[in-house]
Design an enzyme around this catalytic site. Structure first.
Site, mmCIF file in Angstrom:
data_model
loop_
_atom_site.group_PDB
_atom_site.id
_atom_site.type_symbol
_atom_site.label_atom_id
_atom_site.label_comp_id
_atom_site.label_asym_id
_atom_site.label_seq_id
_atom_site.Cartn_x
_atom_site.Cartn_y
_atom_site.Cartn_z
ATOM 1 N N SER A 1 11.467 7.405 0.558
ATOM 2 C CA SER A 1 12.532 7.154 -0.414
ATOM 3 C C SER A 1 12.139 6.129 -1.471
ATOM 4 O O SER A 1 12.603 6.212 -2.619
ATOM 5 C CB SER A 1 13.804 6.693 0.317
ATOM 6 O OG SER A 1 13.544 5.535 1.096
ATOM 7 N N ASP B 1 7.745 0.840 6.468
ATOM 8 C CA ASP B 1 8.912 0.680 7.336
ATOM 9 C C ASP B 1 9.043 -0.749 7.852
ATOM 10 O O ASP B 1 10.147 -1.196 8.174
ATOM 11 C CB ASP B 1 8.805 1.657 8.510
ATOM 12 C CG ASP B 1 8.718 3.100 8.033
ATOM 13 O OD1 ASP B 1 9.610 3.521 7.275
ATOM 14 O OD2 ASP B 1 7.754 3.800 8.389
ATOM 15 N N LYS C 1 4.090 2.269 9.097
ATOM 16 C CA LYS C 1 4.431 3.390 8.257
ATOM 17 C C LYS C 1 4.520 4.645 9.124
ATOM 18 O O LYS C 1 4.034 4.650 10.239
ATOM 19 C CB LYS C 1 3.375 3.587 7.152
ATOM 20 C CG LYS C 1 3.381 2.459 6.101
ATOM 21 C CD LYS C 1 2.282 2.603 5.073
ATOM 22 C CE LYS C 1 2.273 3.953 4.397
ATOM 23 N NZ LYS C 1 3.575 4.287 3.755
ATOM 24 N N GLU D 1 -1.196 9.537 4.763
ATOM 25 C CA GLU D 1 -1.043 8.250 4.084
ATOM 26 C C GLU D 1 -2.223 7.338 4.407
ATOM 27 O O GLU D 1 -2.796 6.705 3.507
ATOM 28 C CB GLU D 1 0.270 7.591 4.493
ATOM 29 C CG GLU D 1 1.502 8.250 3.903
ATOM 30 C CD GLU D 1 2.799 7.706 4.451
ATOM 31 O OE1 GLU D 1 3.825 7.874 3.769
ATOM 32 O OE2 GLU D 1 2.802 7.134 5.558
#
Length: 257
Positions: free
Chosen positions: A53, A111, A121, A130
């Site tokens: 997001s 996160d 993450k 990633e």
């Protein structure tokens, strides 16, 4: 020290003005951090395009600047199929690590962020790609709102993801729990709404680990997980972020390695 937002600098606005009554949402903070990170982008760069997001705002901004002609000759390398589709919709030219093994800059969210700028993450499910892409970067700018700051990795009490092969995933999950039994670790298979296992872009499953205590030496924890046959990758990004941009209601804080 935080860099204040423009409407917070100088004399207070009139009480009936929009600036006086504006309350920043979490998404507002994510967007502010993302736009600040995009200030690092220069024409001609190869960019790692993050997932989630917060990173979505950065990709949108890059697309906007390309359309305006303020950025040129950008090549993006997406970290997920979702980001790939988003970038295509914005006409961002795309490539991959095979053609561009060295990436100038990656922008992505996280996160969790600990005081040493280590990250968790992968709660969005894209941790393997990633890590591959952000590990190939000259500079990795991580963008978060202040809710992601923790005292230690796992300190939020939320998931620390581990990507595992589907074969005997339950056995692998129990092995992961045993590694961290002194930390009160519980492993749960990630599932989608209909109860089926969540499947990553790479065709694997995710076991989410939840910790009640600090796991201690992160590099030792990383090595022990990666030695387990069946584990593909974990969501700890240790010593990878070069810059972390944190947005709060009072302003932006920039933390550098």
């Amino acid at each position: 020290m935080a860099i204040a937002y423009p409407h917070l600098i100088g004399s207070p606005p009139p009480m009936d003005s929009p600036a006086a009554i504006k309350i920043l949402t979490q998404d507002d903070l994510k967007k502010i951090a993302a736009y600040k990170a995009v200030e690092h982008v220069e024409s001609g760069m190869v960019l790692g395009l993050g997932t989630g997001s917060t990173a979505k705002h950065a990709v949108d901004r890059i697309g906007e600047l390309l359309k305006q002609g303020k950025l040129q000759n950008i090549v993006g390398i997406p970290t997920s199929t979702i980001t790939h589709e988003q970038a295509l919709s914005l006409d961002i030219p795309l490539s991959d690590l095979d053609k561009h093994p060295i990436i100038d800059l990656a922008i992505d969210g996280a996160d969790e962020v600990d005081p040493m700028l280590n990250l968790v993450k992968g709660r969005g499910g894209s941790l393997l790609r990633e890590k591959m892409i952000e590990g190939a970067c000259k500079k990795f700018v991580c963008i978060v709102d202040e809710s992601k700051l923790v005292d230690y990795i796992g300190g939020s009490g939320l998931a620390m993801p581990v990507e595992v092969v589907p074969f005997c995933w339950y056995f692998t999950a129990r092995q992961l729990e045993k590694l961290f039994e002194n930390c009160g670790c519980v492993g749960k298979l990630r599932r989608v709404a209909n109860g089926e296992p969540y499947v990553t872009d790479n065709g694997n499953y995710i076991v989410d680990l939840f910790f009640k205590k600090d796991m201690g030496d992160l590099k030792a924890a990383s090595d022990s997980m990666l030695r387990l046959t069946g584990v593909v990758e974990h969501g700890m990004f240790i010593d990878m972020a070069t810059t972390v941009i944190v947005a709060s209601e009072l302003g932006i804080t920039i933390k550098n390695k």
